[in-house]
Design a protein around this motif. Structure first.
Motif, PDB file in Angstrom:
ATOM      1  N   ARG A 182      47.149  45.420  40.980  1.00  0.00           N
ATOM      2  CA  ARG A 182      45.895  44.920  40.413  1.00  0.00           C
ATOM      3  C   ARG A 182      45.368  43.725  41.202  1.00  0.00           C
ATOM      4  N   SER A 209      41.796  43.484  43.111  1.00  0.00           N
ATOM      5  CA  SER A 209      40.849  42.418  42.766  1.00  0.00           C
ATOM      6  C   SER A 209      40.571  41.516  43.953  1.00  0.00           C
ATOM      7  N   SER A 233      36.946  41.221  45.665  1.00  0.00           N
ATOM      8  CA  SER A 233      36.308  39.907  45.603  1.00  0.00           C
ATOM      9  C   SER A 233      36.004  39.381  47.003  1.00  0.00           C
TER      10      SER A 233
END
Length: 507
Positions: free
Chosen positions: A341, A345, A349
């Motif tokens: 995860r 992310s 990002s």
């Protein structure tokens, strides 16, 4: 704008193969190489990995033959039998034990140690990528803050000239006291802002020393970043296959499978073979009575046997250890999901930050050009009396703000692009082609050196510091060299552009 950062035909090594520059100039390649050699974070991680390498011979030792010896000396201080026995004796014994079957505990422990070493190597790669990201950020921070200081210094110089011109025109009655006060206030604010950005530059230079280990010299502009992904999904796919932190979590998960096997071996039989020899000498203290009783002055014995240990009941310890190992494996499995995860992310990002910075660059370039035209127009309108001094001061401030935004956006785009490569697992020493600065650190070399060692005596000696200290570096200052590329003519012109002399007569 994206083409400025995409180089489809170059490898990532292009990042650090920028021009050599002058003798006093420093490139991003120099900074990366210096940090790779001497940053304490990465040198400590290497030492930690070397310590983990020793777990393999430690665990393998449990399955290897063991040899032990013992000896003793005793005196017969009192004998109620009247001294019929020997008065003194010396003994020596040597035993050899060979484990034959341990229920798979040794093999499982060795495999677990080897797998955790692989996890440590992946963690070292992650440390390299993190360090290089910090270097890139620190390098670009110094470049950005130097440019911002130059812009603010230029702004202060212009405002000082403006204030002097306003005071001269006030003396001849061409301007009011309000106009002079506005110029004084704007200069005071600009000087305060200059002090702030100079402090920021000092902080960036000190942080550069912390990360790289040496003061920043004259930094060259970093080269373009190659091979950046076309969309976030492509970046995530590469990251899931190559991110070192995710690989480290996966290896830690794999190691727990062997931990469960080791725990289960605690309730299985163990078989070993032992051979021993003992020598005893009474040191000439065997008297006649003892000799008649069958005592000899010395003796030598040899024993051998097979040992079988079959656990029947251990108070529930093996089952608890199995459950504990299984729970830890469950936690490791969840940690992989957590790391996955995080990678997704982080990659998305970083991609978004990179794209956002590119858009800010484009809009800031438009804003700079528009503010230049606006400033020229306001000055022209001031010359015919339709604009005030305050209008010119505001236009100059807007131009300065847009230039600072542009400089910051260029820094943010570069750092975000490199962070994206790091998240994808494409920003490590091998990717950056740092091998020509000297041999890269090879973690396998130390593992191969120690994995088969069985000697009980030895060591690598007292460690010496590898990372460089920075206590002898001088405190950094905000001094910057002049950069003609930042000398914007639109900011260098004074406010007094009415075409009048201080006396009020036309020039």
């Amino acid at each position: 704008m994206m083409r400025r950062f995409l180089v489809t035909s170059a490898a990532l090594a292009a990042l650090v193969t920028g021009g050599a520059g002058t003798a006093s100039a420093q490139t991003l390649r120099d900074a990366l190489a210096q940090a790779y050699r001497s940053n304490p974070t990465i040198t400590a991680e290497r030492a930690t990995l070397r310590a983990n390498d020793e777990n393999v011979p430690i665990q393998r030792a449990s399955g290897l033959p063991g040899v032990s010896s013992s000896g003793g000396y005793s005196e017969n201080l009192y004998d109620s039998g009247g001294g019929a026995g020997p008065l003194r004796s010396a003994t020596g014994r040597v035993d050899l034990s060979v484990p034959v079957y341990t229920g798979g505990a040794v093999r499982g422990s060795v495999r677990a140690a080897e797998t955790r070493i692989e996890a440590g190597r992946a963690a070292l790669r992650g440390t390299e990528a993190d360090l290089f990201t910090q270097v890139v950020a620190a390098y670009n921070d110094v470049i950005r803050d130097e440019a911002i200081v130059r812009l603010n210094q230029l702004n202060v110089r212009v405002l000082r000239t403006n204030l002097q011109a306003a005071r001269d025109r006030f003396e001849v009655g061409d301007l009011t006291r309000t106009d002079v006060a506005q110029s004084e206030a704007r200069l005071a604010l600009a000087e305060g802002q200059l002090r702030n950005v100079e402090a920021g530059l000092i902080g960036s230079r000190e942080n550069y020393i912390r990360v790289v280990g040496t003061p920043a010299g004259t930094l060259q502009a970093p080269p373009p970043l190659p091979n950046l992904p076309a969309d976030p999904q492509a970046a995530v796919e590469v990251a899931l296959a190559s991110n070192p932190d995710l690989e480290a979590a996966q290896k830690q998960r794999d190691a727990t499978r062997y931990d469960v096997q080791v725990a289960r071996a605690g309730r299985l039989p163990r078989v070993g073979v032992s051979v021993g020899t003992a020598y005893q000498n009474y040191l000439g203290s065997v008297g006649n009575a003892a000799a008649l009783a069958g005592f000899r002055n010395d003796s030598l014995g040899l024993t051998g046997g097979v040992n079988l240990t079959l656990p029947l009941f251990q108070g529930g310890r093996p089952a608890a250890q199995v459950r504990q190992a299984e729970a830890r494996r469950s936690a490791a499995i969840e940690n992989v999901t957590f790391a996955e995860r995080g990678v997704v992310s982080q990659t998305r990002s970083a991609y978004a930050n990179w794209q956002s910075a590119l858009q800010v660059i484009a809009s800031s370039e438009v804003a700079v050009e528009a503010n230049k035209l606006s400033l020229e127009g306001v000055r022209a309108e001031n010359s015919v009396g339709t604009r005030t001094i305050l209008d010119i001061l505001n236009a100059e401030q807007e131009l300065l703000n847009s230039q600072v935004t542009l400089v910051s956006a260029r820094r943010n785009a570069y750092v975000a692009g490199f962070a994206l490569l790091a998240a994808m697992g494409r920003a490590e020493a091998d990717d950056l082609n740092l091998g020509d600065i000297g041999p890269l650190y090879d973690p396998v070399q130390n593992y191969d050196r120690v994995r088969r060692r069985i000697g009980d005596w030895g060591g690598d000696g007292e460690p010496a510091a590898v990372a460089t200290r920075t206590t002898d570096t001088a405190p950094q200052t905000p001094a910057v060299a002049a950069d003609p590329t930042l000398g914007d003519p639109a900011l260098q012109r004074p406010v007094d552009s009415t075409g009048r002399n201080p006396a009020g007569t036309p020039r």
